[in-house]
Design an enzyme around this catalytic site. Structure first.
Site, mmCIF file in Angstrom:
data_model
loop_
_atom_site.group_PDB
_atom_site.id
_atom_site.type_symbol
_atom_site.label_atom_id
_atom_site.label_comp_id
_atom_site.label_asym_id
_atom_site.label_seq_id
_atom_site.Cartn_x
_atom_site.Cartn_y
_atom_site.Cartn_z
ATOM 1 N N VAL A 1 -8.697 9.700 -3.521
ATOM 2 C CA VAL A 1 -9.034 9.286 -2.115
ATOM 3 C C VAL A 1 -9.095 10.141 -1.086
ATOM 4 O O VAL A 1 -7.795 10.760 -1.222
ATOM 5 C CB VAL A 1 -8.453 7.653 -1.588
ATOM 6 C CG1 VAL A 1 -8.913 7.136 -0.362
ATOM 7 C CG2 VAL A 1 -8.436 6.762 -2.786
ATOM 8 N N THR B 1 -7.272 11.183 1.588
ATOM 9 C CA THR B 1 -6.059 10.982 2.551
ATOM 10 C C THR B 1 -5.146 12.260 1.998
ATOM 11 O O THR B 1 -5.478 13.092 1.300
ATOM 12 C CB THR B 1 -5.402 10.064 2.059
ATOM 13 O OG1 THR B 1 -4.510 10.003 0.782
ATOM 14 C CG2 THR B 1 -6.284 8.649 2.182
ATOM 15 N N ASN C 1 0.926 -1.098 -0.071
ATOM 16 C CA ASN C 1 -0.036 -0.071 0.091
ATOM 17 C C ASN C 1 0.920 1.464 -0.025
ATOM 18 O O ASN C 1 0.478 2.455 -0.546
ATOM 19 C CB ASN C 1 -1.046 -0.004 1.285
ATOM 20 C CG ASN C 1 -1.555 1.443 1.653
ATOM 21 O OD1 ASN C 1 -2.374 2.006 0.860
ATOM 22 N ND2 ASN C 1 -0.801 1.736 2.711
ATOM 23 N N LYS D 1 2.815 4.512 -11.402
ATOM 24 C CA LYS D 1 1.547 3.542 -10.951
ATOM 25 C C LYS D 1 1.168 2.679 -12.111
ATOM 26 O O LYS D 1 0.740 1.622 -11.989
ATOM 27 C CB LYS D 1 0.383 4.342 -10.627
ATOM 28 C CG LYS D 1 0.490 4.952 -9.206
ATOM 29 C CD LYS D 1 0.577 3.806 -8.131
ATOM 30 C CE LYS D 1 0.179 4.226 -6.769
ATOM 31 N NZ LYS D 1 0.620 3.209 -5.971
ATOM 32 N N TYR E 1 4.054 10.574 -11.223
ATOM 33 C CA TYR E 1 3.196 9.670 -10.415
ATOM 34 C C TYR E 1 2.530 8.555 -11.112
ATOM 35 O O TYR E 1 2.647 7.394 -10.844
ATOM 36 C CB TYR E 1 2.525 10.312 -9.481
ATOM 37 C CG TYR E 1 1.376 9.549 -8.491
ATOM 38 C CD1 TYR E 1 1.908 8.965 -7.435
ATOM 39 C CD2 TYR E 1 0.058 9.380 -8.963
ATOM 40 C CE1 TYR E 1 0.921 8.121 -6.660
ATOM 41 C CE2 TYR E 1 -0.708 8.620 -8.430
ATOM 42 C CZ TYR E 1 -0.138 7.806 -7.038
ATOM 43 O OH TYR E 1 -1.235 7.179 -6.346
HETATM 44 N N1 LIG Z 1 -4.908 9.280 -1.986
HETATM 45 C C1 LIG Z 1 -5.592 8.923 -3.180
HETATM 46 O O1 LIG Z 1 -6.013 9.540 -4.067
HETATM 47 C C2 LIG Z 1 -4.853 7.491 -3.801
HETATM 48 C C3 LIG Z 1 -5.495 7.108 -5.105
HETATM 49 C C4 LIG Z 1 -5.156 5.884 -5.928
HETATM 50 C C5 LIG Z 1 -4.000 5.272 -5.094
HETATM 51 N N2 LIG Z 1 -3.407 5.691 -4.138
HETATM 52 C C6 LIG Z 1 -2.413 4.884 -3.632
HETATM 53 O O2 LIG Z 1 -2.777 4.456 -2.239
HETATM 54 C C7 LIG Z 1 -1.849 4.146 -1.556
HETATM 55 C C8 LIG Z 1 -1.561 4.908 -0.122
HETATM 56 O O3 LIG Z 1 -1.912 6.163 -0.309
HETATM 57 P P1 LIG Z 1 -2.385 7.278 0.708
HETATM 58 O O4 LIG Z 1 -3.538 8.101 -0.163
HETATM 59 O O5 LIG Z 1 -2.647 6.483 1.927
HETATM 60 O O6 LIG Z 1 -1.188 8.291 1.138
HETATM 61 P P2 LIG Z 1 -0.779 8.985 2.191
HETATM 62 O O7 LIG Z 1 -1.993 9.270 3.144
HETATM 63 O O8 LIG Z 1 0.214 9.861 1.857
HETATM 64 O O9 LIG Z 1 -0.001 7.623 3.010
HETATM 65 C C9 LIG Z 1 1.297 7.417 2.398
HETATM 66 C C10 LIG Z 1 1.728 6.150 3.186
HETATM 67 O O10 LIG Z 1 3.008 5.472 2.462
HETATM 68 C C11 LIG Z 1 3.967 5.692 3.533
HETATM 69 N N3 LIG Z 1 5.395 5.901 2.789
HETATM 70 C C12 LIG Z 1 5.658 6.894 2.011
HETATM 71 N N4 LIG Z 1 6.896 6.680 1.967
HETATM 72 C C13 LIG Z 1 7.517 5.308 2.401
HETATM 73 C C14 LIG Z 1 8.645 4.756 2.602
HETATM 74 N N5 LIG Z 1 9.757 5.255 1.833
HETATM 75 N N6 LIG Z 1 8.620 3.530 3.222
HETATM 76 C C15 LIG Z 1 7.484 2.992 3.839
HETATM 77 N N7 LIG Z 1 6.388 3.770 3.860
HETATM 78 C C16 LIG Z 1 6.227 4.839 3.011
HETATM 79 C C17 LIG Z 1 3.314 6.821 4.423
HETATM 80 O O11 LIG Z 1 4.217 6.560 5.780
HETATM 81 P P3 LIG Z 1 4.806 8.035 6.589
HETATM 82 O O12 LIG Z 1 3.610 8.025 7.534
HETATM 83 O O13 LIG Z 1 6.104 7.413 7.121
HETATM 84 O O14 LIG Z 1 4.899 9.025 5.458
HETATM 85 C C18 LIG Z 1 2.216 6.434 4.521
HETATM 86 O O15 LIG Z 1 1.935 5.416 5.624
HETATM 87 C C19 LIG Z 1 -0.329 4.731 -2.387
HETATM 88 O O16 LIG Z 1 0.194 3.619 -2.915
HETATM 89 C C20 LIG Z 1 -1.141 5.450 -3.328
HETATM 90 O O17 LIG Z 1 -0.334 5.932 -4.568
HETATM 91 C C21 LIG Z 1 -3.693 6.694 -3.359
#
Ligand SMILES: NC(=O)c1ccc[n+]([C@@H]2O[C@H](COP(=O)([O-])OP(=O)(O)OC[C@H]3O[C@@H](n4cnc5c(N)ncnc54)[C@H](OP(=O)(O)O)[C@@H]3O)[C@@H](O)[C@H]2O)c1
Length: 229
Positions: A174, A176, A77, A145, A141
Site C-alpha cells: 500500500v 504509505t 490498524n 501478521k 513482520y
Molecule cells: N503499507 C503496506 O504496504 C501495508 C500492507 C499490508 C498491511 N499493512 C498494515 O496496515 C497497517 C497500517 O500501515 P501503514 O501502511 O498505514 O503504515 P504507516 O504509514 O507506517 O503508519 C503506521 C501507523 O501505526 C502507528 N503506530 C506505530 N507504532 C505504534 C504504537 N506503538 N502505538 C500506536 N500506534 C502506532 C503509527 O503512528 P505514528 O505516526 O505515531 O508512528 C501510524 O499511525 C499496519 O497494520 C500494516 O501492517 C500495510
C-alpha cells in the site's frame, strides 16, 4: 453493519491507511470517528476526535476504552515493519514488532470487547498478504501478521457468539510510509479504506484488496516448494 450513524475508532488514525480509514468513515456518515494515535497532536483531520493510544502502553489502551464506550466499530490498524531478517536481527526488535502488531491489537480488542458486545458492534483487523507469504526483508513482520491473522480468527470465534462481527482485511503493498522503499505496484490507501468499510457493511469475514492479496491467498493451496523450494 451500517457505517452511517456509527461510532468508529481507528488505531494509527493519524497517517497512512489509518488516516484514509478515518476519512472514509466520515465520508460514509459515521456519527463520530476517533482517530487514535501515539501523539494525538498528529491527528490533522478536523472532523475526527483525537485519542491518545500507544500500543506499547497498556494503561493508554485501558484509559481509551474506559473513556469511549460508544464505539461501535473498532479498527485495529496501527502497526510497524521493523525487520529485517529473523535470524540476524536483534531479538529485542523482533519482540517489539510482535508486541505492537500482535499483542497490541489483542490488548485493544480485549479492552474494547465489553463495549463492542454491548453495542453489537464490529471489529476490523488490518492484516496483510504477508499474513500468508514471507518475502525477504519482511520475515519477522510476516510472522507478526500471520499471528495477527489467526488472532483475528480466534477473536471472531469468541466474539461472534456475542453478536460482534469480525473482518480480516488483507492487502499487498500500500502506498504509505511503511512501503516507501518497495518498488512494486501499490494500492492507494483510499482504496483500502473504501473496500474495508464496504466489507463491514456487507458483513464480510474477509476482505481481499487488490490482485496481489488475491493471488497470495490462492497460492496458499499450492505445495510449499512452489513458494519456498
Ligand atoms: N503499507 C503496506 O504496504 C501495508 C500492507 C499490508 C498491511 N499493512 C498494515 O496496515 C497497517 C497500517 O500501515 P501503514 O501502511 O498505514 O503504515 P504507516 O504509514 O507506517 O503508519 C503506521 C501507523 O501505526 C502507528 N503506530 C506505530 N507504532 C505504534 C504504537 N506503538 N502505538 C500506536 N500506534 C502506532 C503509527 O503512528 P505514528 O505516526 O505515531 O508512528 C501510524 O499511525 C499496519 O497494520 C500494516 O501492517 C500495510
Amino acid at each position: 453493519m451500517k457505517i452511517e450513524g456509527a461510532t468508529v475508532l481507528v488505531t494509527g488514525g493519524n497517517r497512512g491507511i489509518g488516516k484514509a480509514l478515518v476519512e472514509e468513515a466520515l465520508a460514509r456518515g459515521a456519527r463520530k470517528v476517533y482517530a487514535a494515535a501515539r501523539n494525538p497532536e498528529t491527528v490533522t483531520n478536523p472532523n475526527a476526535v483525537p485519542v491518545a493510544l500507544d500500543l506499547t502502553d497498556p494503561a493508554s489502551i485501558t484509559a481509551a476504552a474506559a473513556l469511549h464506550q460508544d464505539v461501535d466499530i473498532l479498527v485495529n490498524n496501527a502497526g510497524v515493519h521493523l525487520g529485517g531478517e529473523i535470524l540476524l536481527d536483534e531479538l529485542d526488535k523482533i519482540r517489539l514488532e510482535m508486541e505492537i502488531n500482535y499483542f497490541g491489537p489483542l490488548q485493544v480488542t480485549r479492552a474494547f470487547a465489553p463495549t463492542l458486545v454491548a453495542n453489537k458492534g464490529h471489529l476490523l483487523n488490518i492484516n496483510s498478504g504477508l499474513s500468508w507469504l514471507v518475502v525477504p526483508d519482511h520475515s519477522s513482520y510476516a510472522s507478526t501478521k500471520a499471528a495477527s491473522w489467526m488472532l483475528t480468527n480466534a477473536l471472531r470465534m469468541e466474539l461472534s457468539a456475542h453478536g460482534v462481527g469480525v473482518t480480516s482485511l488483507h492487502v499487498g503493498w500500500v502506498d504509505t510510509e511503511m512501503a516507501a522503499r518497495r518498488t512494486e505496484e501499490k494500492v492507494p490507501p483510499a482504496q483500502v479504506a473504501r473496500e474495508a468499510f464496504a466489507g463491514i457493511e456487507h458483513g464480510a469475514l474477509e476482505v481481499l484488496v487488490g490482485d496481489a492479496a488475491r493471488q497470495i491467498k490462492t497460492a496458499l493451496a499450492v505445495d510449499p516448494s512452489v513458494l519456498y523450494g
